[in-house]
Motif scaffolding. Structure first.
Motif, PDB file in Angstrom:
ATOM      1  N   TYR A 180      36.015  39.006  39.422  1.00 30.32           N
ATOM      2  CA  TYR A 180      36.669  38.276  38.535  1.00 30.32           C
ATOM      3  C   TYR A 180      35.141  37.345  37.995  1.00 30.32           C
ATOM      4  O   TYR A 180      35.014  37.227  36.697  1.00 30.32           O
ATOM      5  CB  TYR A 180      37.752  37.251  38.893  1.00 30.32           C
ATOM      6  CG  TYR A 180      38.476  36.660  37.632  1.00 30.32           C
ATOM      7  CD1 TYR A 180      39.470  37.209  36.979  1.00 30.32           C
ATOM      8  CD2 TYR A 180      38.052  35.508  37.194  1.00 30.32           C
ATOM      9  CE1 TYR A 180      40.046  36.615  35.749  1.00 30.32           C
ATOM     10  CE2 TYR A 180      38.697  34.942  36.164  1.00 30.32           C
ATOM     11  CZ  TYR A 180      39.708  35.563  35.393  1.00 30.32           C
ATOM     12  OH  TYR A 180      40.159  35.115  34.403  1.00 30.32           O
TER      13      TYR A 180
ATOM     14  N   ILE B 280      40.044  47.475  37.547  1.00 31.61           N
ATOM     15  CA  ILE B 280      40.537  46.716  38.638  1.00 31.61           C
ATOM     16  C   ILE B 280      41.539  47.016  39.170  1.00 31.61           C
ATOM     17  O   ILE B 280      42.008  47.006  40.450  1.00 31.61           O
ATOM     18  CB  ILE B 280      40.657  45.021  37.966  1.00 31.61           C
ATOM     19  CG1 ILE B 280      39.161  44.462  37.692  1.00 31.61           C
ATOM     20  CG2 ILE B 280      41.371  44.252  38.919  1.00 31.61           C
ATOM     21  CD1 ILE B 280      39.228  43.360  37.070  1.00 31.61           C
ATOM     22  N   GLY B 281      42.781  47.382  38.334  1.00 36.29           N
ATOM     23  CA  GLY B 281      44.058  47.748  38.596  1.00 36.29           C
ATOM     24  C   GLY B 281      44.532  49.133  39.457  1.00 36.29           C
ATOM     25  O   GLY B 281      45.367  49.492  39.969  1.00 36.29           O
TER      26      GLY B 281
ATOM     27  N   LEU C 217      47.202  42.415  32.633  1.00 37.65           N
ATOM     28  CA  LEU C 217      45.941  42.051  32.556  1.00 37.65           C
ATOM     29  C   LEU C 217      45.384  41.908  31.193  1.00 37.65           C
ATOM     30  O   LEU C 217      44.422  40.769  30.889  1.00 37.65           O
ATOM     31  CB  LEU C 217      44.951  43.004  33.309  1.00 37.65           C
ATOM     32  CG  LEU C 217      45.334  43.038  34.873  1.00 37.65           C
ATOM     33  CD1 LEU C 217      44.539  44.092  35.703  1.00 37.65           C
ATOM     34  CD2 LEU C 217      45.135  41.624  35.518  1.00 37.65           C
TER      35      LEU C 217
ATOM     36  N   ASN D 230      50.640  46.848  35.002  1.00 34.26           N
ATOM     37  CA  ASN D 230      49.623  46.023  35.475  1.00 34.26           C
ATOM     38  C   ASN D 230      48.549  45.880  34.316  1.00 34.26           C
ATOM     39  O   ASN D 230      48.115  44.809  34.220  1.00 34.26           O
ATOM     40  CB  ASN D 230      48.962  46.373  36.756  1.00 34.26           C
ATOM     41  CG  ASN D 230      47.789  45.776  37.116  1.00 34.26           C
ATOM     42  OD1 ASN D 230      48.014  44.692  37.545  1.00 34.26           O
ATOM     43  ND2 ASN D 230      46.733  46.280  37.126  1.00 34.26           N
TER      44      ASN D 230
ATOM     45  N   VAL E 273      47.030  41.660  40.110  1.00 38.56           N
ATOM     46  CA  VAL E 273      46.423  42.657  41.071  1.00 38.56           C
ATOM     47  C   VAL E 273      47.113  42.516  42.469  1.00 38.56           C
ATOM     48  O   VAL E 273      47.317  43.804  43.026  1.00 38.56           O
ATOM     49  CB  VAL E 273      44.920  42.115  41.346  1.00 38.56           C
ATOM     50  CG1 VAL E 273      44.142  42.992  42.670  1.00 38.56           C
ATOM     51  CG2 VAL E 273      43.809  42.135  40.114  1.00 38.56           C
ATOM     52  N   TRP E 274      47.527  41.441  42.829  1.00 34.61           N
ATOM     53  CA  TRP E 274      48.383  41.529  44.195  1.00 34.61           C
ATOM     54  C   TRP E 274      49.629  42.422  43.799  1.00 34.61           C
ATOM     55  O   TRP E 274      50.257  43.337  44.579  1.00 34.61           O
ATOM     56  CB  TRP E 274      49.042  40.043  44.347  1.00 34.61           C
ATOM     57  CG  TRP E 274      49.402  39.824  45.696  1.00 34.61           C
ATOM     58  CD1 TRP E 274      49.144  39.339  46.736  1.00 34.61           C
ATOM     59  CD2 TRP E 274      50.933  40.089  46.218  1.00 34.61           C
ATOM     60  NE1 TRP E 274      49.805  39.231  47.830  1.00 34.61           N
ATOM     61  CE2 TRP E 274      51.138  39.415  47.512  1.00 34.61           C
ATOM     62  CE3 TRP E 274      51.924  40.790  45.551  1.00 34.61           C
ATOM     63  CZ2 TRP E 274      52.222  39.829  48.028  1.00 34.61           C
ATOM     64  CZ3 TRP E 274      53.368  40.692  45.988  1.00 34.61           C
ATOM     65  CH2 TRP E 274      53.440  40.316  47.413  1.00 34.61           C
TER      66      TRP E 274
ATOM     67  N   VAL F 262      43.628  41.607  48.996  1.00 35.97           N
ATOM     68  CA  VAL F 262      43.751  41.357  47.547  1.00 35.97           C
ATOM     69  C   VAL F 262      42.833  40.274  47.287  1.00 35.97           C
ATOM     70  O   VAL F 262      42.033  40.184  46.340  1.00 35.97           O
ATOM     71  CB  VAL F 262      44.933  41.155  47.193  1.00 35.97           C
ATOM     72  CG1 VAL F 262      45.144  40.695  45.749  1.00 35.97           C
ATOM     73  CG2 VAL F 262      45.930  42.340  47.152  1.00 35.97           C
TER      74      VAL F 262
ATOM     75  N   SER G  12      34.438  45.773  45.243  1.00 32.79           N
ATOM     76  CA  SER G  12      34.808  44.625  44.420  1.00 32.79           C
ATOM     77  C   SER G  12      33.249  44.129  44.039  1.00 32.79           C
ATOM     78  O   SER G  12      32.906  43.819  42.799  1.00 32.79           O
ATOM     79  CB  SER G  12      35.260  43.298  45.292  1.00 32.79           C
ATOM     80  OG  SER G  12      35.168  42.018  44.293  1.00 32.79           O
TER      81      SER G  12
ATOM     82  N   ASN H 118      45.605  36.575  36.808  1.00 35.19           N
ATOM     83  CA  ASN H 118      45.004  37.885  36.831  1.00 35.19           C
ATOM     84  C   ASN H 118      45.195  38.334  38.451  1.00 35.19           C
ATOM     85  O   ASN H 118      45.405  39.444  38.717  1.00 35.19           O
ATOM     86  CB  ASN H 118      43.660  37.668  36.640  1.00 35.19           C
ATOM     87  CG  ASN H 118      42.884  39.008  36.731  1.00 35.19           C
ATOM     88  OD1 ASN H 118      42.356  39.255  37.679  1.00 35.19           O
ATOM     89  ND2 ASN H 118      42.389  39.639  35.570  1.00 35.19           N
TER      90      ASN H 118
ATOM     91  N   GLY I 298      39.994  40.751  44.711  1.00 33.17           N
ATOM     92  CA  GLY I 298      40.096  40.245  43.502  1.00 33.17           C
ATOM     93  C   GLY I 298      39.085  39.244  43.003  1.00 33.17           C
ATOM     94  O   GLY I 298      38.826  38.956  41.881  1.00 33.17           O
TER      95      GLY I 298
END
Length: 678
Positions: free
Chosen positions: A521, A460-461, A608, A604, A540-541, A513, A433, A536, A517
């Motif tokens: 962000y 991110i995904g 997003l 996803n 991701v979850w 997550v 992250s 968002n 996440g």
């Protein structure tokens, strides 16, 4: 004329009086006085009988299909043929009763494990050509075996982060009848711990090759305790002393001998026990190439072979000497033929000597085998306290809901004790992250460009699910052997395990997550509105959970870690390439286009993009002209606006459900037998 054992000076040296011998050994080798309680089986006495058993194994069928493919052979191409079927047990007879301990001895690959597998109806890949296996005069069936036989395997797997007492307590909650109260279950666990001499390590973690825990001998006794909890009448153990030092092995066999004195039938296989262990056995079955060389009392074995002209040398271990005498020497053809000829001769002589005996045991005098048990029971009878423990019926075991709660508690307890793995996964999520976030950091006043934002959203995904897939597959395969044994023993059914596994891992998934996440962000200065942030994070979850459920299915579907990792990698790469970022969806040809329809990375990414762009306006500068561009145009240009936002949520949820259904089906219909040491 048959010479009695008492009149033979050499035998008196090698086999001293039974009572005196046991007292001397216990005082020397046993760390605790042998005057503690032991379990007596309160049911009726059991008789296990094998009659004229002939058993064959298809060697070709034992080779896994993936190994055949690696040799460029089709899985069905070499399952038959005259050379593929080998007789591993020939014309075998035995009869053993409650109160007796029978040891099957012999060198490697003589049929010891195969015999135990046949008796317990776990002879996968083999075929009984003729003969019968009777338990109390009833033909052996899997249902009958589950009711009265406990099978302790040599590769039993236990959860490493639970203590000995916790391990046994969880099993007690699953295996003991519903009529037992919590206090009765705890009392049963305490009794088993006392019987198996585990008090000193009751609160120590079981451990494994990576986590320091109990010793090897204590671990074997925990495995016995898991089966002993439901108080079986017949206890079968496959090489319980393998890998243990002689002192620990001796104490373990003393424990088994004590269990046999409690009106229990004990049957075990062992390679070549040392002399003091050999003297603890009531009955001995000596096998070579699947044929019986000797079956009778341990104390009469030397006299039997002495009468045949093979006396045991002074100060030699009879088990070592006679196993070596009857083993097949494959050093060269001449030695192999000679040793095979000697073994066949000894086998034929034994068949002649026991012809007409109803218990198939060689005896010096009539009634000898009945005296074995009584003498053994009386050798310690004055110093022990017997506890009658009621048996139970499998019809009164805890229900599905109770199984679920116990398994969920076990799952959570084992996972959250593994702090090192949890910290590594958390640090891994935080590190990824921060790396991504700081890459896009520095746009506090101005937003990221459309191109950079699009790349960030796809990354991110797509980045973290891959590591999740590998971690989940590795963990599932480390638990696979334990799951296979538990299901085979009927400890619980698939459904409660499935739901306990899914719900038990949810807290770890949610924490992962959140750690992953949130920093990305805010470091990348994405849309600061709380609504957009939460939507968002939910995407991701869902994406990471899709990867987790896919990994669960792949791990249950394929037999090895390598195959599961390979197939999971292929699936993920296919979903990644057809996700709509590497190449636009409108430029995909037919096959990847349909793969994109089930790609959780595509849905996803689409979600997003819509969350981030649809409500914003971007300014694009062309030369000296700055033009306002609605964010919705960006999603349209990438063909990511064909469905509304809620459709992406629903499709991701549907993909999760499909993977969960496939995972359940794999657990239900595919044997979770592990084909590797992990």
């Amino acid at each position: 004329m048959v010479m009695s054992k008492s009149s033979h000076p050499r035998l008196r040296q090698q086999f001293p009086a039974r009572g005196h011998q046991t007292k001397v050994q216990d005082s020397i080798f046993c760390s605790e006085e042998d005057n503690s309680l032991y379990f007596t089986y309160s049911g009726k006495s059991n008789v296990l009988e094998v009659r004229e058993l002939n058993y064959q194994v298809n060697l070709a069928a034992q080779i896994p299909w993936y190994e055949k493919l690696s040799q460029m052979k089709m899985p069905w191409a070499c399952n038959s043929g005259p050379d593929s079927h080998v007789s591993v047990i020939q014309n075998l007879n035995l009869k053993v009763k409650s109160g007796q301990m029978l040891a099957i001895i012999g060198s490697t690959a003589v049929g010891k494990t195969s015999l135990l597998d046949v008796i317990t109806c776990r002879d996968h890949g083999g075929k009984i050509k003729s003969g019968q296996i009777l338990i109390n005069d009833k033909t052996s069936t899997p249902q009958l075996v589950k009711k009265c036989i406990a099978h302790v395997r040599k590769d039993d797997r236990l959860l490493p982060h639970l203590t000995v007492k916790e391990t046994l307590l969880f099993v007690a909650k699953l295996r003991l009848p519903k009529s037992f109260s919590d206090s009765q279950r705890k009392k049963r666990v305490d009794d088993v711990i006392a019987e198996l001499r585990l008090r000193q390590c009751a609160n120590t973690r079981v451990g494994n090759e990576y986590l320091r825990g109990v010793s090897g001998g204590e671990r074997r006794r925990v495995g016995i305790g898991v089966q002993l909890l439901w108080n079986p009448g017949i206890l079968i153990l496959d090489e319980p002393t393998s890998g243990l030092d002689s002192f620990t092995a001796h104490n373990l066999v003393i424990t088994l001998s004590r269990l046999a004195r409690g009106n229990r039938l004990v049957l075990l296989s062992v390679h070549q026990p040392r002399s003091d262990i050999f003297q603890l056995f009531d009955l001995v079955l000596l096998l070579t190439s699947g044929v019986t060389i000797y079956s009778g009392t341990a104390r009469d074995m030397v006299q039997y072979f002495t009468e045949l002209g093979y006396p045991c040398p002074k100060y030699s271990n009879p088990a070592d000497f006679y196993v070596d005498l009857t083993s097949i020497d494959k050093q060269n053809v001449e030695k192999e033929m000679e040793s095979q000829r000697r073994a066949n001769t000894l086998a034929n002589l034994f068949q002649e000597k026991v012809k007409g005996f109803d218990n198939f045991l060689w005896k010096v005098t009539e009634g000898n085998d009945s005296d074995t048990t009584s003498s053994k029971q009386s050798s310690h009878g004055g110093s022990e306290v017997s506890i009658n423990m009621p048996s139970h019926s499998s019809d009164h075991l805890p229900g599905v809901l109770k199984q679920f709660t116990v398994l969920l508690s076990r799952q959570v307890s084992n996972d959250f004790r593994d702090l090192s793995t949890l910290l590594i996964h958390g640090f891994e999520a935080l590190l990824m992250s921060l790396l991504i976030g700081f890459l896009y950091y520095g746009h506090d006043k101005s937003r990221l460009s459309i191109r950079d934002t699009t790349a960030l959203l796809y990354m991110i995904g797509a980045l973290t699910p891959f590591t999740v897939i590998l971690d989940v597959i590795a963990k599932c395969h480390s638990e696979r052997a334990m799951l296979y044994h538990d299901l085979e023993d009927g400890m619980y059914s698939v459904s409660p395990y499935f739901f306990a596994k899914i719900l038990g891992e949810l807290p770890e998934h949610c924490a992962f997550v959140i750690i992953y996440g949130i920093p990305i962000y805010w470091l990348a200065n994405l849309n600061p509105e709380p609504e957009h942030f939460l939507m968002n994070l939910l995407f991701v979850w869902l994406a990471v959970y899709c990867a987790r459920t896919m990994a669960l299915w792949v791990a249950a579907l394929l037999p090895t870690l390598q195959l599961s990792a390979f197939f999971g990698n292929v699936l993920f790469t296919s979903f990644y390439l057809s996700g709509g970022f590497v190449i636009s969806l409108e430029n995909l040809w037919t096959v990847p286009f349909w793969i994109s329809k089930i790609s959780f990375l595509r849905w996803n990414f689409q979600g997003l993009m819509q969350v981030q762009f649809n409500d914003l306006t971007y300014e694009i500068t062309i030369g000296n002209i700055t033009l306002p561009v609605p964010g919705k145009i960006v999603t349209q240009s990438l063909d990511l606006d064909s469905q509304p936002l809620y459709a992406s949520y629903l499709i991701l949820t549907a993909i999760i459900l499909v993977f969960l259904i496939l995972y359940y089906i794999s657990l239900r219909f595919i044997k979770q037998k592990s084909h590797q040491n992990w």
